[in-house]
Design an enzyme around this catalytic site. Structure first.
Site, PDB file in Angstrom:
ATOM      1  N   ASN A  28      33.044  38.008  37.283  1.00 18.04           N
ATOM      2  CA  ASN A  28      34.484  38.265  37.165  1.00 18.04           C
ATOM      3  C   ASN A  28      34.949  38.884  38.470  1.00 18.04           C
ATOM      4  OD1 ASN A  28      37.086  39.142  36.482  1.00 18.04           O
ATOM      5  ND2 ASN A  28      36.331  40.992  35.494  1.00 18.04           N
ATOM      6  N   GLY A  29      35.906  38.238  39.152  1.00 23.02           N
ATOM      7  CA  GLY A  29      36.446  38.832  40.360  1.00 23.02           C
ATOM      8  C   GLY A  29      36.644  37.830  41.474  1.00 23.02           C
ATOM      9  N   GLU A  30      36.787  38.356  42.676  1.00 19.77           N
ATOM     10  CA  GLU A  30      36.930  37.544  43.882  1.00 19.77           C
ATOM     11  C   GLU A  30      36.155  38.209  45.012  1.00 19.77           C
ATOM     12  OE1 GLU A  30      38.335  34.681  43.868  1.00 19.77           O
ATOM     13  OE2 GLU A  30      39.557  34.758  42.046  1.00 19.77           O
ATOM     14  N   LEU A  54      39.506  32.010  34.619  1.00 19.30           N
ATOM     15  CA  LEU A  54      40.838  31.786  35.175  1.00 19.30           C
ATOM     16  C   LEU A  54      40.612  31.193  36.547  1.00 19.30           C
ATOM     17  CD1 LEU A  54      43.940  32.126  35.072  1.00 19.30           C
ATOM     18  CD2 LEU A  54      43.623  34.400  36.069  1.00 19.30           C
ATOM     19  N   SER A  73      49.309  43.469  45.218  1.00 21.96           N
ATOM     20  CA  SER A  73      50.020  44.700  44.888  1.00 21.96           C
ATOM     21  C   SER A  73      49.836  45.728  45.995  1.00 21.96           C
ATOM     22  CB  SER A  73      49.508  45.281  43.559  1.00 21.96           C
ATOM     23  OG  SER A  73      48.298  45.993  43.761  1.00 21.96           O
ATOM     24  N   GLY A  74      50.589  46.820  45.909  1.00 19.41           N
ATOM     25  CA  GLY A  74      50.484  47.892  46.885  1.00 19.41           C
ATOM     26  C   GLY A  74      49.645  49.059  46.414  1.00 19.41           C
ATOM     27  N   CYS A 104      38.428  36.451  35.752  1.00 17.73           N
ATOM     28  CA  CYS A 104      37.780  35.970  34.547  1.00 17.73           C
ATOM     29  C   CYS A 104      37.447  37.123  33.617  1.00 17.73           C
ATOM     30  CB  CYS A 104      36.486  35.226  34.907  1.00 17.73           C
ATOM     31  SG  CYS A 104      36.707  33.933  36.161  1.00 17.73           S
ATOM     32  N   ILE A 127      61.040  44.051  39.151  1.00 20.29           N
ATOM     33  CA  ILE A 127      61.674  44.348  37.875  1.00 20.29           C
ATOM     34  C   ILE A 127      62.640  45.506  38.068  1.00 20.29           C
ATOM     35  CG2 ILE A 127      61.244  45.424  35.625  1.00 20.29           C
ATOM     36  CD1 ILE A 127      60.703  42.548  35.482  1.00 20.29           C
TER      37      ILE A 127
END
Length: 631
Positions: free
Chosen positions: A75-77, A51, A363-364, A2, A291
């Site tokens: 904002n976050g998890e 979000l 992601s790494g 968010c 990509i």
């Protein structure tokens, strides 16, 4: 994921206009396109853009506690919110929603500021206490999520997830900080201890701050730090098993979501490790994406495809042109502050690809900092051995002048590029590593400064901040101190800023399992021989993953996203290169010597010299200044 924003009056209580908070939130719509909310009371206003990831319909914000005493914008998890919920329920807490936001509220009500030490996640949040009339701000341990703050002329503090949220406030002063310009020219980004605008700050990673209506803002308080002062004992095989345990815990905890989830897959060690752990924990194929570029030398999609086949992932790949110069204006708009890490372009592209199928991507990022995977860390580790053998006076008197005289042979094979090594060895370990972190060293950037900028920065040098961090680090060796500096300085300022802005620009939540604090705390205790062996960094991680990944994935040379900036500046961006010396926002500041800049641009365009890094930084600074309206 968010975006949050708010206003709090310090030292007095004045009304807060809800429309002002709403405008600040509207500037963050890309961070939260699924919903919005604003709450105000005398002296305070909290705003939120959502979000939806967990409890899609049941956790609107700002959220009030069950007793209506506290209000949160978050904002976050929080990855351990279910465990915390069970613990709090055992102590009498009752919950109305199924998400993590209400758990933070209950944790704060139970433990106060100490609640942040119990949270495993990426977060920034603001909690207002109606009874105590205080505002509590907190940021996660590594600074995965950002928070900008500013004291304004009316006595209020405004805060927002991005600088553009503050820019929506009419009282924000738009005056550039010359020290931030020096920082930016050294590193290619504005570090977290400073902002490009005077009067704007960033809440430091691993800190909280408590604000009161009846007092000026108190200084942020640290609640966490990483220590490299201890060493884990045990057999390498046992430590491998412990590392794998932490990897599994970190990855599986970040696979909780009520929306489609996937992973970035470059084909390198770190992202391949994350995908391997995800595939092991999932009964369904993992969604992965990568990509590629139309330049074979920098294209890694073949390696990514091999890993995707190995684990049977639902893989998407896209080849894009290396000529993405037409996107740099959009890039500047994402970051607000000047940001010259050119890998932001391909990072944005892979985020766009991921968002076509998923809302959350793992992601790494973080493994290089935590487990010594950067080439500069390996070099520093070996340089420290030389420093121990040669007296400091000898290195300063002999290697320093030799390094200054050695030609800058960027065209030569790497073993023959002695200049930077000699210059590094001439100083202390901290001074040498600070040079390694900077993209433009003092002897290259100071000559282009104008008299006004020189006078404004005085004796200040951007590298001093890194030296100070390393010299005060809880560390036992030079390698420890280098990793500590990367975690404290490079990671939040460059890597996490890049990932946050490019992912949020497309409303994608990026999660970094390799930055689980338990994993990083374990890694910091590993003996140096299990981090660096010969020229190999991340040695224990690679050994631990040998049963999961082939050797040509684990031990091939490290390769990051590459953008052909030098070619752009001799071709489609030649006019931009010339513009930094005349006619641009940057030229109007008077900060730089126009004659020197013009000469550099012409020498680069003609192919006589390679000034691509410096010219790129100047172009991105120019675009940022123009957007900020500071000149």
């Amino acid at each position: 994921m968010c975006g949050i924003a708010g206003i709090f009056h310090c030292g007095t209580i004045k009304p807060v206009d809800p429309q002002r908070v709403e405008r600040m939130c509207d500037a963050l719509t890309h961070r939260g396109p699924d919903g919005s909310g604003v709450w105000t009371a005398p002296g305070v206003g909290l705003g939120h853009r959502r979000l939806s990831i967990i409890d899609l319909a049941g956790s609107p914000q700002p959220m009030h506690s069950a007793d209506d005493r506290h209000v949160i914008s978050f904002n976050g998890e929080i990855y351990n919110y279910r465990e915390l919920r069970r613990e709090l329920e055992g102590q009498g807490a009752q919950f109305r929603t199924a998400g993590d936001t209400e758990v933070i509220l209950a944790a704060y009500q139970r433990w106060g500021p100490d609640c942040v030490s119990r949270l495993n996640g990426m977060f920034v949040f603001a909690i207002y206490d109606k009874a105590q009339r205080t505002l509590f701000l907190a940021r996660d341990r590594f600074g995965v999520k950002p928070l900008f703050t500013a004291l304004l002329s009316d006595g209020s503090m405004a805060f927002a997830s991005e600088l553009k949220g503050l820019l929506a406030h009419p009282l924000l002063r738009r005056e550039a900080d010359p020290l931030a310009v020096e920082d930016y020219m050294a590193f290619g980004y504005v570090p977290d201890h400073r902002s490009i605008l005077k009067g704007v700050s960033k809440l430091p990673a691993g800190h909280w701050q408590l604000l009161r209506h009846d007092a000026p803002p108190a200084a942020p308080q640290a609640y966490w730090d990483i220590s490299f002062a201890e060493r884990r004992r045990g057999k390498a095989r046992d430590l491998e098993a412990e590392l794998l345990h932490h990897l599994r815990e970190a990855v599986t905890s970040r696979m909780v979501a009520d929306v489609p989830l996937g992973a970035f897959l470059s084909g390198g060690v770190d992202s391949s490790t994350v995908v391997a752990m995800m595939a092991e924990a999932s009964s369904a194929p993992v969604n992965t994406c990568s990509i590629g570029f139309d330049v074979q030398e920098v294209d890694e999609t073949g390696y990514a495809a091999q890993v995707a086949r190995l684990f049977g992932t639902n893989h998407s790949a896209r080849t894009v042109s290396a000529d993405q110069f037409d996107a740099i204006d959009q890039l500047a708009a994402m970051f607000d502050e000047p940001f010259a890490d050119a890998s932001a372009l391909p990072t944005w592209r892979v985020c766009q690809l991921a968002r076509e199928k998923v809302t959350v991507a793992l992601s790494g990022d973080g493994a290089d900092e935590a487990l010594a995977g950067y080439r500069r860390q390996v070099f520093h580790h070996h340089e420290e051995r030389v420093r121990r053998l040669l007296p400091a006076d000898l290195r300063s008197a002999v290697l320093g002048p030799l390094g200054d005289a050695w030609p800058k042979a960027d065209w030569a094979p790497r073993p023959l590029r002695f200049k930077s090594t000699l210059q590094s060895l001439a100083g202390s370990g901290a001074q040498g590593y600070a040079r390694a972190l900077s993209s433009v060293p003092p002897e290259l950037r100071l000559p282009i400064y104008g008299d006004g900028l020189r006078a404004a920065i005085g004796d200040y040098r951007a590298e001093d901040a890194v030296v100070q961090i390393m010299e005060s680090a809880p560390a036992r060796s030079g390698l420890d101190a280098a990793q500590y500096a990367d975690l404290k300085f490079w990671l939040p300022g460059d890597i996490l800023t890049k990932v946050d802005r490019t992912s949020m620009a497309v409303s994608l939540e990026a999660r970094e399992p390799l930055l689980d604090h338990r994993l990083v705390e374990f890694a910091a205790t590993l003996p140096e021989a299990l981090r660096v062996k010969g020229r190999q960094g991340k040695w224990l991680l690679k050994k631990a993953m040998e049963r999961h990944l082939p050797d040509h994935i684990l031990y091939r040379p490290k390769q990051g996203f590459v953008t052909p900036i030098a070619q752009w500046l001799r071709g489609p961006l030649a006019a931009e290169a010339r513009g930094v010396a005349s006619g641009s926002a940057l030229a109007r500041t008077g900060w730089f010597d126009k004659t020197v800049l013009s000469g550099m641009a012409e020498a680069h365009i003609a192919g006589r010299s390679d000034h691509s890094r410096l010219l790129w930084q100047l172009i991105m600074l120019d675009k940022s200044l123009a957007r900020l309206g500071v000149v």
